[in-house]
Scaffold this active site. Structure first.
Site, PDB file in Angstrom:
ATOM      1  N   GLU A 122       0.853  -1.177   0.000  1.00 15.54           N
ATOM      2  CA  GLU A 122       0.000   0.000   0.000  1.00 15.54           C
ATOM      3  C   GLU A 122       0.900   1.241   0.000  1.00 15.54           C
ATOM      4  O   GLU A 122       1.883   1.277   0.747  1.00 15.54           O
ATOM      5  CB  GLU A 122      -0.904   0.039   1.241  1.00 15.54           C
ATOM      6  CG  GLU A 122      -1.929   1.157   1.141  1.00 15.54           C
ATOM      7  CD  GLU A 122      -2.914   1.207   2.319  1.00 15.54           C
ATOM      8  OE1 GLU A 122      -2.736   0.471   3.311  1.00 15.54           O
ATOM      9  OE2 GLU A 122      -3.848   2.001   2.226  1.00 15.54           O
ATOM     10  N   GLY A 254       2.837   2.422  10.851  1.00 15.16           N
ATOM     11  CA  GLY A 254       2.604   1.625  12.053  1.00 15.16           C
ATOM     12  C   GLY A 254       2.465   0.147  11.735  1.00 15.16           C
ATOM     13  O   GLY A 254       3.162  -0.688  12.299  1.00 15.16           O
ATOM     14  N   ASN A 258      -2.371  -6.414   5.250  1.00 11.56           N
ATOM     15  CA  ASN A 258      -2.333  -7.426   4.185  1.00 11.56           C
ATOM     16  C   ASN A 258      -3.194  -8.636   4.554  1.00 11.56           C
ATOM     17  O   ASN A 258      -3.130  -9.130   5.669  1.00 11.56           O
ATOM     18  CB  ASN A 258      -0.903  -7.905   3.976  1.00 11.56           C
ATOM     19  CG  ASN A 258       0.083  -6.765   3.964  1.00 11.56           C
ATOM     20  OD1 ASN A 258      -0.037  -5.878   3.133  1.00 11.56           O
ATOM     21  ND2 ASN A 258       1.005  -6.761   4.905  1.00 11.56           N
ATOM     22  N   HIS A 290      -7.002  -2.440  14.902  1.00 11.16           N
ATOM     23  CA  HIS A 290      -7.204  -1.689  13.659  1.00 11.16           C
ATOM     24  C   HIS A 290      -6.908  -2.566  12.436  1.00 11.16           C
ATOM     25  O   HIS A 290      -7.731  -2.679  11.523  1.00 11.16           O
ATOM     26  CB  HIS A 290      -6.308  -0.448  13.675  1.00 11.16           C
ATOM     27  CG  HIS A 290      -6.399   0.401  12.455  1.00 11.16           C
ATOM     28  ND1 HIS A 290      -7.184   1.531  12.397  1.00 11.16           N
ATOM     29  CD2 HIS A 290      -5.807   0.293  11.234  1.00 11.16           C
ATOM     30  CE1 HIS A 290      -7.070   2.078  11.198  1.00 11.16           C
ATOM     31  NE2 HIS A 290      -6.234   1.351  10.460  1.00 11.16           N
ATOM     32  N   GLU A 291      -5.739  -3.186  12.429  1.00  7.06           N
ATOM     33  CA  GLU A 291      -5.363  -3.994  11.259  1.00  7.06           C
ATOM     34  C   GLU A 291      -6.296  -5.188  11.120  1.00  7.06           C
ATOM     35  O   GLU A 291      -6.707  -5.548  10.021  1.00  7.06           O
ATOM     36  CB  GLU A 291      -3.913  -4.462  11.352  1.00  7.06           C
ATOM     37  CG  GLU A 291      -2.884  -3.349  11.553  1.00  7.06           C
ATOM     38  CD  GLU A 291      -3.028  -2.164  10.624  1.00  7.06           C
ATOM     39  OE1 GLU A 291      -3.524  -2.330   9.493  1.00  7.06           O
ATOM     40  OE2 GLU A 291      -2.650  -1.039  11.038  1.00  7.06           O
ATOM     41  N   HIS A 294      -9.598  -4.200   9.607  1.00  7.10           N
ATOM     42  CA  HIS A 294      -9.517  -3.972   8.158  1.00  7.10           C
ATOM     43  C   HIS A 294      -9.917  -5.210   7.358  1.00  7.10           C
ATOM     44  O   HIS A 294     -10.263  -5.096   6.185  1.00  7.10           O
ATOM     45  CB  HIS A 294      -8.089  -3.598   7.767  1.00  7.10           C
ATOM     46  CG  HIS A 294      -7.791  -2.123   7.736  1.00  7.10           C
ATOM     47  ND1 HIS A 294      -8.636  -1.204   7.140  1.00  7.10           N
ATOM     48  CD2 HIS A 294      -6.717  -1.408   8.177  1.00  7.10           C
ATOM     49  CE1 HIS A 294      -8.090   0.015   7.243  1.00  7.10           C
ATOM     50  NE2 HIS A 294      -6.938  -0.083   7.870  1.00  7.10           N
ATOM     51  N   GLU A 313     -10.172   3.804   5.964  1.00  8.96           N
ATOM     52  CA  GLU A 313      -9.411   4.264   7.127  1.00  8.96           C
ATOM     53  C   GLU A 313     -10.276   4.974   8.168  1.00  8.96           C
ATOM     54  O   GLU A 313     -10.152   4.711   9.364  1.00  8.96           O
ATOM     55  CB  GLU A 313      -8.233   5.140   6.697  1.00  8.96           C
ATOM     56  CG  GLU A 313      -7.172   4.396   5.878  1.00  8.96           C
ATOM     57  CD  GLU A 313      -6.603   3.156   6.565  1.00  8.96           C
ATOM     58  OE1 GLU A 313      -6.800   2.996   7.780  1.00  8.96           O
ATOM     59  OE2 GLU A 313      -5.962   2.339   5.864  1.00  8.96           O
TER      60      GLU A 313
HETATM   61  N1  PHE Z   1      -3.155   0.885   5.777  1.00  7.58           N
HETATM   62  C1  PHE Z   1      -2.320   1.006   6.930  1.00  7.58           C
HETATM   63  C2  PHE Z   1      -3.260   1.186   8.096  1.00  7.58           C
HETATM   64  O1  PHE Z   1      -3.958   2.138   8.219  1.00  7.58           O
HETATM   65  C3  PHE Z   1      -1.372   2.143   6.918  1.00  7.58           C
HETATM   66  C4  PHE Z   1      -0.282   2.086   5.895  1.00  7.58           C
HETATM   67  C5  PHE Z   1      -0.357   2.846   4.757  1.00  7.58           C
HETATM   68  C6  PHE Z   1       0.816   1.289   6.097  1.00  7.58           C
HETATM   69  C7  PHE Z   1       0.627   2.826   3.816  1.00  7.58           C
HETATM   70  C8  PHE Z   1       1.825   1.269   5.162  1.00  7.58           C
HETATM   71  C9  PHE Z   1       1.747   2.053   4.038  1.00  7.58           C
HETATM   72  O2  PHE Z   1      -3.417   0.401   8.923  1.00  7.58           O
HETATM   73 ZN    ZN Z   2      -5.835   1.536   8.516  1.00  2.00          ZN
END
Ligand code: PHE
Ligand code: ZN
Length: 849
Positions: A122, A254, A258, A290-291, A294, A313
């Site tokens: 990302e 942070g 994936n 949080h992860e 997602h 987000e």
């Molecule tokens: N998508 C990740 C998150 O919000 C943040 C992220 C963005 C990490 C771009 C790496 C690169 O949890």
């Molecule tokens: Zn996120």
């Protein structure tokens, strides 16, 4: 190659890709500087697209071979990819490319960190791995084969087969390329299991470098709590046989969600009482949640394009804040979030980097992983929930998951679900996504014949690219109190839609005292000149814990501003009222610790600037210091009881109860240190058996100029622990006296352990410097120059982290002409650097305006 000539991408230009991807097969032959990636991808014409141009993204790739349906092709090579004539029917694309993970210091794509391979895709990192339509609306099923001698080989989805030197993974869930991940290394795991609500047994692992295995237990508990919570609160179950988390030391952000293989900055997952503070534990718990969340809000339902970033987000931040509120204390979480919002998002939204929650254009998407997209994006969800109510919110979310599972969506899709679930028209509410800037809300009141009228006026100052603003929908939570402190009208949500609007409360015996914007029900600046008496009354009586805290915060801010501008002394009436509250052992210690926190110096600078006064960072520092000194002196008599009350005798637990006590104890220790020069802090430093106590003592000693020995012994104790050393680097700069901060930072950059290519270490020193308001803004400009030097140096290695750290300059227009000139000169110097990255070029040009 990325080129620095700025190319702007617009939301309005969105067009679907000409092909859909039916499946992807990838083979990785891992070698540090000559990894081969073989791809075999089936494409079919996309019925929803008219343009059949076959153009794939690719950057920093060496193309070895390309085939369509088994025959060699010669693509046209472009700056950012390739183009080739492709059939208007289903076909197979095969390519082999070579990449150099070991030379990859940008930490995007496939790179190496301490001998392990890992990926970060990302937002647009996959194009540095192979040629592909690297856009989130292209979703596909991935099968991955990894060939390497390293013992642990991981990718997304479920493991399908493995042998000596290879492993194969298959992810059955279609996903965009930004969710692809691969890890290979000499890793050890902390295993566990989770049984989902429908009875599916899931294998869980946290993978770390040998030696870190004793720092995984807390993260694992947080993961299981998150999985349970998402089932109970959102009805969302996990959908693979295995869930892996990997800790890596070199990471730009942070953590990353994936599919089935979350990759974490080691600072956001590794935890132990000896090495982590309570704040670290809480943050780790929140990021793991949080992860994990997602998986549904981001992965199963993803974004159509990167302009929709807040779709995943904002919602996921909102969900993780609900989780933390449920695990810990809801009022404490809300207050902490608002402090954070005002500390990071407000300055962004009120300065040259201001942009809507859903931006309409960008040059480099990496620059839009901002507090506005994340935190204001979450505030927007909170307002929506407040407006429609909890039941309608739950209904809309169910509808969202039913309707859009497996799709790449837009904010329009999201709002339509709420419209369909509630029958409301949300077209005006949608302005929250398109208008940038922080609305300002003025209030006036009237009481006549038993009717109390509140009149609100909203107004949003112009922001870059947006001179004229339309009124927004503001949910204003209000309660009314009687003179004796009883609540005559419980919290009511007023729905403001006009530029100016009045609301009446009738049948009252006497003029009430209003408590406005309870729970911080909308992310606005409340412009209300409340009398000191009224705020003191609210501090004593408000039944809304947020507004009770807010009353004290307002008094602190106004008192400090008066000290700075009129040279008056500390507000003793407020200090006494606060003292009573802080001594009140019926209140949660964590809440009392928040009551004790003063407005930040940056916040005071902004307030002065808004009042037409040029902020003098040193005067702000001095006023804050004087206030703390007066507080310590006039509260000396309550400190012993607070010390007793906040002692933790039980075994260390990073839970809300113990960490609340330790937070209050830290504030008490800071006061004691002002009175005893550091004796108690020194004793605490020497006997501390957890990092929270050790670090709070060290902070006090630094502030008392008595930390020389402690810093040495801390170094000796922790020099082999990277994450603790980050604290050592950061704290010395962040807590330094203003005149010393830049010098200290400079000395630390010359330290043997200053591994500047590691983003955590770089951020420790320079984030610490930026946080030291008066130190960074030292009149001689040394703070600015030092940061600029290092940003220029880092940009050649790591554009993403460099661009992000440029935000230290985002408030430059607040200050006096001399400081402005110095900051402008630094920004100009950065912008004129030869070969400056696209990321930093965009940031600096926006900052210069
Ligand atoms: N998508 C990740 C998150 O919000 C943040 C992220 C963005 C990490 C771009 C790496 C690169 O949890
Ligand atoms: Zn996120």
């Amino acid at each position: 190659m990325k080129d620095a000539s700025p190319q702007t991408i617009y939301l309005k230009d969105y067009k679907p890709f000409g092909y859909v991807v039916d499946d992807v097969h990838l083979t990785f032959k891992l070698v540090p500087n000559s990894t081969r990636v073989v791809s075999k991808i089936t494409f079919s014409p996309n019925p929803d697209a008219t343009d059949r141009q076959f153009r794939l993204h690719g950057e920093q790739l060496k193309l070895i071979s390309a085939k369509i349906n088994g025959s060699d092709v010669s693509p046209v090579m472009l700056d950012d990819g390739l183009m080739v004539d492709a059939p208007n029917e289903t076909f197979v694309w095969e390519a082999e490319v070579e990449i150099a993970p070991e030379a990859n210091t940008a930490l995007e794509g496939l790179y190496m960190s301490n001998g392990m391979y890992c990926t970060q895709c990302e937002a647009e990192g996959f194009r540095k791995i192979t040629y592909y339509p690297d856009r989130p609306d292209v979703m596909s099923v991935f099968t991955v084969r990894i060939e390497s001698d390293l013992p642990v080989l991981l990718s997304n989805g479920n493991p399908v087969a493995q042998g000596e030197g290879w492993a194969e993974w298959h992810d059955p869930w279609p996903k965009p390329a930004y969710l692809f991940a691969l890890v290979a290394g000499d890793l050890v795991n902390h295993p566990d299991r989770f049984v989902t609500q429908s009875g599916k047994d899931v294998e869980l692992n946290i993978w770390v470098r040998p030696g870190d295995e004793n720092k995984c237990a807390f993260g694992m508990e947080a993961l299981k709590a998150s999985m349970r919570w998402d089932e109970e609160v959102y009805g969302r179950e996990y959908d693979l046989d295995i869930f892996n988390i990997v800790a890596v030391d070199d990471f730009n952000m942070g953590a990353m969600e994936n599919k089935g293989l979350n990759i974490f900055n080691s600072s956001c997952v590794l935890a132990s009482p000896e090495t982590s503070t309570d704040a670290n534990f809480e943050r780790i718990e929140a990021i793991i949640a949080h992860e994990y969340f997602h998986n549904w809000t981001g992965n199963r339902i993803t974004c159509r394009d990167w302009f929709q970033l807040c779709l995943k987000e904002g919602l996921t931040v909102y969900r993780d804040s609900q989780f933390t509120s449920d695990m810990r204390s809801a009022p404490v979480k809300r207050i902490s979030d608002v402090i954070e919002l005002r500390g990071r998002q407000f300055p962004e939204d009120q300065g040259p980097l201001s942009h809507p929650v859903r931006p309409e254009s960008f040059q480099e998407i990496n620059n839009f992983y901002t507090a506005t997209v994340y935190e204001k994006g979450a505030e927007v969800i909170g307002m929506l929930k407040l407006l429609v109510g909890d039941d309608a919110y739950a209904k809309a979310l169910d509808m969202y998951f039913d309707r859009h599972d497996g799709q790449a969506c837009t904010i329009e899709d999201w709002l339509k679900v709420f419209e369909d679930a509630t029958g409301r028209d949300l077209s005006q509410f949608k302005r929250w996504y398109s208008q940038s800037g922080t609305p300002r809300l003025a209030v006036s009141e009237k009481f006549e014949d038993g009717t109390y009228t509140l009149t609100f006026k909203q107004h949003t100052p112009p922001t870059p690219g947006q001179d004229v603003k339309e009124p927004q929908v503001l949910p204003i939570a209000v309660g009314l109190l009687a003179q004796d402190g009883t609540e005559v009208t419980p919290t009511t949500v007023l729905e403001m839609t006009e530029a100016e609007q009045s609301f009446e409360f009738s049948g009252l015996d006497a003029k009430p005292i209003p408590s406005i914007l309870r729970g911080f029900s909308a992310p606005v600046v409340l412009e209300r000149t409340t009398s000191r008496e009224e705020n003191l009354f609210l501090l004593e009586h408000d039944t809304d814990p947020f507004n009770r805290w807010e009353a004290s915060r307002t008094l602190a801010r106004e008192g400090l501003i008066a000290m700075i501008t009129d040279g008056v002394g500390s507000d003793t009436l407020w200090l006494n009222a606060l003292k009573t509250a802080v001594a009140d052992s019926t209140l949660d210690p964590a809440y009392r610790a928040l009551l004790l926190s003063l407005p930040t110096q940056s916040e005071l600078a902004q307030t002065l600037f808004e009042q037409g006064v040029t902020p003098d960072p040193m005067a702000i520092w001095t006023a804050t210091d004087t206030l703390r000194e007066d507080m310590a002196k006039s509260w000396a008599d309550i400190l012993p009881a607070l010390v007793e009350e906040t002692k933790v005798i039980e075994t260390f637990k990073p839970d809300a109860e113990q960490s609340g006590k330790r937070a209050l104890a830290a504030s008490v220790l800071a006061m004691q240190t002002r009175l005893d020069g550091g004796a108690v802090a020194k004793a605490q430093f020497e006997t501390a058996d957890n990092m929270t106590l050790q670090l709070s003592a060290l902070t006090c000693l630094i502030q008392a100029d008595a930390a020389e020995d402690a810093l040495k012994s801390f170094y000796d104790q922790w020099k082999d622990d990277r994450l603790v050393m980050d604290k050592w680097f950061g704290l010395q700069v962040a807590a330094a006296k203003p005149a010393d901060a830049a010098k200290r930072a400079k000395t630390l950059t010359e330290h043997f352990d200053f591994d500047w290519k590691n983003p955590n270490r770089f951020r420790a020193v320079f984030g610490g410097l930026a946080m030291n308001h008066a130190g960074f803004h030292n009149a001689d400009g040394s703070g600015y120059a030092l940061l600029a030097d290092w940003l220029i140096k880092l940009d050649a290695k790591n554009p993403q982290t460099t661009a992000r750290m440029c935000t230290a300059f985002q408030t430059w227009k607040r200050y006096d002409a001399d400081r402005q000139a110095k900051m402008r000169a630094c920004l100009t110097r950065i912008s004129e650097t030869k070969g400056l990255s696209r990321d930093t070029t965009e940031m600096v040009s926006r900052l210069l305006g």
